[in-house]
Design a protein around this motif. Structure first.
Motif, mmCIF file in Angstrom:
data_model
loop_
_atom_site.group_PDB
_atom_site.id
_atom_site.type_symbol
_atom_site.label_atom_id
_atom_site.label_comp_id
_atom_site.label_asym_id
_atom_site.label_seq_id
_atom_site.Cartn_x
_atom_site.Cartn_y
_atom_site.Cartn_z
ATOM 1 N N ALA A 40 52.170 31.398 70.284
ATOM 2 C CA ALA A 40 53.237 32.554 70.799
ATOM 3 C C ALA A 40 54.427 32.239 71.217
ATOM 4 C CB ALA A 40 52.439 33.462 71.897
ATOM 5 N N ARG A 41 54.591 31.227 72.125
ATOM 6 C CA ARG A 41 55.817 30.843 72.535
ATOM 7 C C ARG A 41 56.713 30.347 71.391
ATOM 8 N NH1 ARG A 41 52.525 28.538 76.672
ATOM 9 N NH2 ARG A 41 52.559 26.380 75.636
ATOM 10 N N HIS A 42 55.943 29.719 70.515
ATOM 11 C CA HIS A 42 56.939 29.096 69.246
ATOM 12 C C HIS A 42 57.696 30.373 68.657
ATOM 13 C CE1 HIS A 42 55.176 25.124 69.834
ATOM 14 N NE2 HIS A 42 54.299 25.311 69.088
ATOM 15 N N TYR A 43 56.874 31.368 68.440
ATOM 16 C CA TYR A 43 57.487 32.431 67.775
ATOM 17 C C TYR A 43 58.588 33.147 68.681
ATOM 18 C CZ TYR A 43 53.850 33.397 64.285
ATOM 19 O OH TYR A 43 53.154 33.325 63.124
ATOM 20 N N ALA A 44 58.354 33.192 70.155
ATOM 21 C CA ALA A 44 59.287 33.622 71.151
ATOM 22 C C ALA A 44 60.609 32.793 70.898
ATOM 23 C CB ALA A 44 59.068 34.065 72.353
ATOM 24 N N GLU A 45 60.464 31.403 70.940
ATOM 25 C CA GLU A 45 61.566 30.545 71.084
ATOM 26 C C GLU A 45 62.389 30.474 69.669
ATOM 27 O OE1 GLU A 45 59.318 28.029 74.152
ATOM 28 O OE2 GLU A 45 59.611 27.155 72.234
ATOM 29 N N ALA A 46 61.703 30.890 68.662
ATOM 30 C CA ALA A 46 62.107 31.035 67.119
ATOM 31 C C ALA A 46 62.992 32.221 66.917
ATOM 32 C CB ALA A 46 61.111 30.943 66.069
ATOM 33 N N GLY A 47 62.930 33.123 67.903
ATOM 34 C CA GLY A 47 63.801 34.396 67.788
ATOM 35 C C GLY A 47 63.092 35.452 67.379
ATOM 36 N N LEU A 48 61.776 35.570 67.292
ATOM 37 C CA LEU A 48 60.974 36.761 66.731
ATOM 38 C C LEU A 48 61.274 38.038 67.540
ATOM 39 C CD1 LEU A 48 59.075 37.676 64.533
ATOM 40 C CD2 LEU A 48 57.096 36.874 66.192
ATOM 41 N N GLY A 49 61.618 37.937 68.593
ATOM 42 C CA GLY A 49 61.652 39.077 69.491
ATOM 43 C C GLY A 49 62.904 39.874 69.133
ATOM 44 N N GLU A 50 63.706 39.386 68.227
ATOM 45 C CA GLU A 50 65.125 40.040 67.880
ATOM 46 C C GLU A 50 64.773 40.804 66.638
ATOM 47 O OE1 GLU A 50 68.085 36.730 67.806
ATOM 48 O OE2 GLU A 50 67.175 36.299 69.790
ATOM 49 N N LEU A 51 63.789 40.490 65.737
ATOM 50 C CA LEU A 51 63.198 40.955 64.772
ATOM 51 C C LEU A 51 62.265 42.036 64.694
ATOM 52 C CD1 LEU A 51 63.283 37.703 62.876
ATOM 53 C CD2 LEU A 51 65.311 39.355 62.519
ATOM 54 N N ALA A 52 61.434 41.921 65.765
ATOM 55 C CA ALA A 52 60.222 42.723 65.922
ATOM 56 C C ALA A 52 59.723 42.991 67.471
ATOM 57 C CB ALA A 52 59.119 42.162 65.079
ATOM 58 N N THR A 53 59.038 43.919 67.646
ATOM 59 C CA THR A 53 58.789 43.954 68.947
ATOM 60 C C THR A 53 57.438 43.182 69.202
ATOM 61 O OG1 THR A 53 59.363 46.418 68.956
ATOM 62 C CG2 THR A 53 57.903 45.925 70.765
ATOM 63 N N LEU A 54 57.632 42.202 70.316
ATOM 64 C CA LEU A 54 56.411 41.342 70.533
ATOM 65 C C LEU A 54 55.372 42.125 71.353
ATOM 66 C CD1 LEU A 54 58.487 38.079 71.205
ATOM 67 C CD2 LEU A 54 57.751 39.106 69.048
ATOM 68 N N PRO A 55 54.149 41.530 71.183
ATOM 69 C CA PRO A 55 52.869 41.934 72.224
ATOM 70 C C PRO A 55 53.156 41.602 73.762
ATOM 71 C CG PRO A 55 52.212 40.241 70.959
ATOM 72 C CD PRO A 55 53.703 40.470 70.521
ATOM 73 N N VAL A 56 52.917 42.670 74.678
ATOM 74 C CA VAL A 56 53.132 42.283 75.832
ATOM 75 C C VAL A 56 51.975 42.188 76.678
ATOM 76 C CG1 VAL A 56 54.047 43.179 78.040
ATOM 77 C CG2 VAL A 56 55.199 43.638 75.835
#
Ligand SMILES: Cc1ncc(COP(=O)(O)O)c(C=O)c1O
Length: 361
Positions: A253-269
């Motif tokens: 999950a951290r890899h996804y956040a660091e790769a910028g996924l949060g700019e493309l989709a809404t991440l789970p909280v």
């Protein structure tokens, strides 16, 4: 680079010799039902969860029905259950004679909250099923302040942590599924019920065994719903690794956040205080289906699990037709599970995020 939706084979590969030994041990013993492996797994799994009792059953769906019955749920009762979940969370209720009453979820965490449960309470509510969806940890203590017993549906949450304790030790009772793709998966079906209540555990043990203690006298109409010795032996090999695998899921999950996924989709909280062992990593996007199509073209797994929420399923028409659940409808329309596993590395996360970026252009 192909990235599968989940990868259970890679983490299991190094355990194969130990699993082979465990299987041979059971086959050599000639004891296949309710023997020493199930008893040992029940002790070990209870300790893992921090719950005094664990009882192995045949699957996570029957675990729910049996746990509800052991909690005293029956005809004339209502059970509050989220609609944004796997269908079995609600399917398990009518066999008790009770009625499912659907509630909404928090759109950010995809879990029930005290507010969403409160809105669905009726004078006949006997229990609430709090689903720890996708490995998140529903706020059980807050829901309990409403004065209704909580059954945790922890099918997707083995290995998750929270400040209040682990799933399995938070409510009146909890249920688990050991379906092969789960965070702790058998080589077939399996399930368990955990509880701190000794009398409840005793009722569960009887219910899973035809409502009998001795196969001579039958106290109530029960079930033939047992975890078998082979599955228990296989689960015992895996259990000591579940926390490491959970760390791997959190790292992914951290890899996804660091790769910028949060700019493309809404991440789970995560629910406040929770450290989810993401069973599924589910993002939200208005373009979820288009993204899934593009990912498929690049051999990247993606899937919308609950496009039609449970209260809109034909089998639930008698219970769910009137429900108005805006967050559920929104999540159902926009959610998308993307690859997640204990071994998903940064390069794979980059590949997935780049593919989502290309699909979003
Ligand atoms: C949230 C949830 N509840 C219940 C179940 C039912 O478990 P099983 O498939 O073992 O019957 C599952 C999984 O399949 C699940 O994901």
């Amino acid at each position: 680079m192909a990235v599968p939706l989940f990868d259970t084979a890679t983490p299991l590969a190094p355990l194969r010799p130990e699993i082979d030994v465990a299987i041979a041990r059971v086959v050599d013993s000639g004891r296949f039902i309710l023997g020493p492996e199930v008893a040992a797994f029940e002790r070990e799994f209870a300790a893992f969860c921090g719950a005094p009792h664990a009882v192995g059953v045949a699957n996570g769906t029957e675990a729910l029905t049996i746990a509800l019955r052991a909690m005293g749920v029956g005809p004339g009762d209502d059970v509050v259950v989220p609609s944004f979940t796997f269908y079995a969370s609600a399917e398990a209720i009518p066999p008790t004679g009770a009625r499912p009453v659907f509630c909404d979820v928090d759109p950010d965490t995809a879990c029930v909250s005290a507010d969403t449960v409160r809105a669905a309470l009726t004078p006949a509510t006997k229990a609430v099923i709090a689903v720890h969806l996708f490995g998140n940890v529903a706020p059980v203590a807050e829901i309990e302040t409403l004065g209704v017993p909580v059954l945790e549906d922890a099918a997707q949450a083995a290995g998750s942590l929270s400040d209040a304790g682990r799933p399995g030790a938070l409510g009146t009772a909890a249920t688990f599924s050991f379906f092969p793709a789960k965070n702790l998966g058998a080589f077939g079906d399996g399930g368990a019920i955990t509880t701190a209540d000794e009398a409840l555990a005793d009722r569960v043990r009887t219910l899973r065994f035809h409502g009998s203690r001795d196969k001579i006298s039958y106290e109530q109409v029960g079930y033939n719903s047992r975890l078998d010795e082979l599955q228990a032996a296989i689960l015992r090999v895996q259990l000591p690794h579940v926390d490491d695998w959970a760390d791997g899921r959190r790292a992914a999950a951290r890899h996804y956040a660091e790769a910028g996924l949060g700019e493309l989709a809404t991440l789970p909280v995560p629910v406040p205080g929770a450290q989810p062992a993401w069973h599924l990593y589910v993002v939200r996007s208005a373009h979820a289906d288009a993204i899934a199509e593009q990912l498929a073209q690049r051999d990247i797994g993606a899937r919308a699990y609950y496009r039609t929420p449970v209260h809109r399923q034909p089998a639930m028409a008698a219970y769910g037709a009137e429900a108005e659940l805006p967050a559920t409808d929104e999540l159902a329309a926009t959610h998308l599970a993307i690859p997640m596993s204990p071994v998903l590395d940064r390069a794979q996360a980059d590949e997935v995020v780049q593919a989502i970026a290309a699909a979003s252009d």
